[in-house]
Design a protein around this motif. Structure first.
Motif, PDB file in Angstrom:
ATOM      1  N   UNK A  74       5.887 -50.254   7.118  1.00 16.98           N
ATOM      2  CA  UNK A  74       6.847 -50.518   5.925  1.00 16.98           C
ATOM      3  C   UNK A  74       6.173 -50.107   4.529  1.00 16.98           C
ATOM      4  N   UNK A  75       5.088 -50.591   4.358  1.00 12.67           N
ATOM      5  CA  UNK A  75       4.594 -50.311   2.980  1.00 12.67           C
ATOM      6  C   UNK A  75       4.258 -48.889   2.626  1.00 12.67           C
ATOM      7  N   UNK A  76       3.530 -48.248   3.683  1.00 10.12           N
ATOM      8  CA  UNK A  76       3.123 -46.674   3.581  1.00 10.12           C
ATOM      9  C   UNK A  76       4.591 -45.917   3.636  1.00 10.12           C
ATOM     10  N   UNK A  79       6.052 -46.506   0.236  1.00  7.27           N
ATOM     11  CA  UNK A  79       5.527 -45.820  -0.789  1.00  7.27           C
ATOM     12  C   UNK A  79       5.328 -44.224  -0.914  1.00  7.27           C
ATOM     13  N   UNK A  80       5.404 -43.862   0.393  1.00  4.38           N
ATOM     14  CA  UNK A  80       5.669 -42.268   0.606  1.00  4.38           C
ATOM     15  C   UNK A  80       6.862 -42.003   0.014  1.00  4.38           C
ATOM     16  N   UNK A  81       7.895 -42.840   0.514  1.00  2.00           N
ATOM     17  CA  UNK A  81       9.558 -42.271   0.215  1.00  2.00           C
ATOM     18  C   UNK A  81       9.595 -42.110  -1.379  1.00  2.00           C
ATOM     19  N   UNK A  82       9.306 -43.441  -1.893  1.00  2.00           N
ATOM     20  CA  UNK A  82       9.110 -43.508  -3.405  1.00  2.00           C
ATOM     21  C   UNK A  82       8.545 -42.162  -3.893  1.00  2.00           C
ATOM     22  N   UNK A  83       7.429 -41.854  -3.493  1.00  2.00           N
ATOM     23  CA  UNK A  83       6.819 -40.594  -4.200  1.00  2.00           C
ATOM     24  C   UNK A  83       7.617 -39.422  -4.007  1.00  2.00           C
ATOM     25  N   UNK A  84       8.339 -39.243  -2.878  1.00  3.43           N
ATOM     26  CA  UNK A  84       9.165 -38.219  -2.699  1.00  3.43           C
ATOM     27  C   UNK A  84      10.505 -38.209  -3.795  1.00  3.43           C
ATOM     28  N   UNK A  85      10.792 -39.231  -3.842  1.00  3.62           N
ATOM     29  CA  UNK A  85      11.845 -39.583  -5.093  1.00  3.62           C
ATOM     30  C   UNK A  85      11.516 -39.053  -6.312  1.00  3.62           C
ATOM     31  N   UNK A  86      10.220 -39.226  -6.754  1.00  2.00           N
ATOM     32  CA  UNK A  86       9.814 -39.191  -7.886  1.00  2.00           C
ATOM     33  C   UNK A  86       9.598 -37.510  -8.110  1.00  2.00           C
ATOM     34  N   UNK A 130       9.345 -53.686   6.156  1.00  2.00           N
ATOM     35  CA  UNK A 130       8.134 -54.391   5.498  1.00  2.00           C
ATOM     36  C   UNK A 130       8.343 -55.881   5.590  1.00  2.00           C
ATOM     37  N   UNK A 131       9.785 -56.388   5.239  1.00  2.00           N
ATOM     38  CA  UNK A 131      10.121 -57.880   5.385  1.00  2.00           C
ATOM     39  C   UNK A 131      10.619 -58.131   6.723  1.00  2.00           C
ATOM     40  N   UNK A 132      10.605 -57.188   7.766  1.00  2.00           N
ATOM     41  CA  UNK A 132      10.885 -57.558   9.025  1.00  2.00           C
ATOM     42  C   UNK A 132      12.508 -57.906   9.282  1.00  2.00           C
ATOM     43  N   UNK A 133      13.427 -57.099   8.439  1.00  2.00           N
ATOM     44  CA  UNK A 133      14.720 -57.391   8.384  1.00  2.00           C
ATOM     45  C   UNK A 133      15.260 -56.543   9.772  1.00  2.00           C
ATOM     46  N   UNK A 134      16.029 -57.207  10.520  1.00  2.00           N
ATOM     47  CA  UNK A 134      16.595 -56.460  11.727  1.00  2.00           C
ATOM     48  C   UNK A 134      17.751 -55.429  11.549  1.00  2.00           C
TER      49      UNK A 134
END
Length: 373
Positions: A74-76, A79-86, A130-134
């Motif tokens: 989830x973190x990767x 993080x990768x998607x936030x990088x794409x946004x920027x 990341x937070x385990x939300x189903x």
């Protein structure tokens, strides 16, 4: 904090449905970022964006098949998607849009903007994973975010509607209205519209006035107000410095153009900022929208979602330049909204962010007066 909100921090392990949704969204992002590459654009920003999008796709695929621990994946992915946004936002700001014509309609869609939006949703899915939300939790949060986005939009549309309704009996009595009188009239209509939307929301959700967090400020609230104002301007300075150092161009607020034409108007907006703009915007976007989000999101999550909604409703105010410049300005608004949202979350007193917001705007209006006066 409610039990539902705490589920963001320690919820059940997500099913493969959430990584599956993330895979689809990341795939859309990757394809969109590859469009300008296929058209011969070899800008390293675009190439890096496509690479990060590919990383998100791969991460979600591995997560879906159980090959990666949930929090790491989830973190990767997030993080990768936030990088794409920027990166996509920066590409748009530099004029890289990769427009594509829509069949049967005489309009074109900037594909890089599609990547920007898809990456934003992908990042949200990564956070959920990341937070385990189903999937059920994701659906519940998505529906509430959509509903409260509609509330935010209603707050935006309420002003022109109230203006039209009140103009019928009021304008003939005051005609012709000067620009200053028209500004005061519009701001009063904004306050009335916000109150009507707030009242309607409270009625539809079976809430009463106790939902509104207004109480006498304590010394702690005063400290938060002073410190919050300093942090707000500090955040603006940091964001502005980063944009200038990276060559990012932002759009001017429509008020800046009005200040150039009539600087005296800013003197009227100074008290209006403290008495109307700050309090009523905070009432709707922090007390109503953000506080309602506490029911299904963690408090940090609610602050982030409410800040996105707050930034989104400012699109028209900054529609004075191209798409990339508007996105840059909305990014600044998002950053400032995070500060206001955090202050409200820490104090649970509407008066604190309302005063900070109002004084902040008032100082900006005063600066415009001295700049163009």
């Amino acid at each position: 904090m409610t039990e539902t909100a705490r589920a963001d921090d320690a919820g059940p392990v997500a099913s493969d449905a959430v990584p599956g949704i993330g895979t689809v969204l990341a795939g859309i992002t990757m394809v969109a970022m590859l469009v300008p590459v296929r058209r011969g654009v070899d800008d390293p920003i675009v190439l890096a964006g496509a690479a990060f999008a590919l990383a998100a796709v791969f991460t979600f695929l591995v997560r879906r098949h159980g090959g990666l621990e949930r929090r790491i994946g989830g973190a990767v992915a997030a993080g990768s998607s936030v990088a794409v946004v920027l990166l996509a936002g920066y590409a748009l700001n530099q004029g890289i849009t990769a427009p594509a014509a829509v069949p049967t309609v005489s309009v074109s869609v900037p594909i890089v903007f599609v990547a920007f939006v898809a990456a934003g949703f992908t990042a949200a899915i990564g956070v959920a994973d990341y937070f385990g939300i189903d999937s059920a939790g994701l659906k519940r949060r998505s529906l509430q975010a959509l509903m409260l986005s509609a509330v935010g939009l209603a707050g935006l549309l309420a002003t022109p509607i109230v203006v039209v309704v009140l103009a019928i009996p009021v304008v003939p009595l005051l005609e012709p209205l000067s620009q200053i009188e028209n500004t005061v009239f519009t701001q009063v209509c904004m306050a009335i519209g916000t109150v009507l939307v707030t009242a309607g929301y409270l009625a539809l959700t079976d809430r009463d006035l106790s939902f509104i967090d207004v109480r006498r400020p304590t010394l702690r609230d005063v400290a938060w107000t002073v410190g919050g104002l300093l942090v707000l301007f500090g955040t603006l300075f940091v964001i502005s410095t980063l944009m200038q150092s990276t060559g990012v161009e932002s759009a001017e607020h429509s008020t800046t153009q009005r200040a150039q034409d009539n600087p005296e108007l800013m003197l009227v907006l100074v008290p209006l900022a403290i008495l109307i703009i700050g309090p009523f915007e905070e009432l709707l976007y922090r007390n109503v929208i953000q506080k309602s989000l506490y029911e299904t999101f963690s408090r940090p999550g609610a602050v982030a979602v409410a800040s996105v909604i707050f930034a989104a409703v400012h699109v028209l105010a900054y529609a004075t330049a191209g798409l990339g410049a508007v996105i840059a300005s909305l990014g600044t608004i998002f950053g400032l909204a995070l500060v206001l949202g955090t202050i409200y979350e820490r104090t649970d007193n509407l008066l604190v962010p309302a005063l900070i917001h109002g004084v902040y705007n008032a100082l900006l209006f005063a600066n415009l007066y001295f700049t163009y006066g």
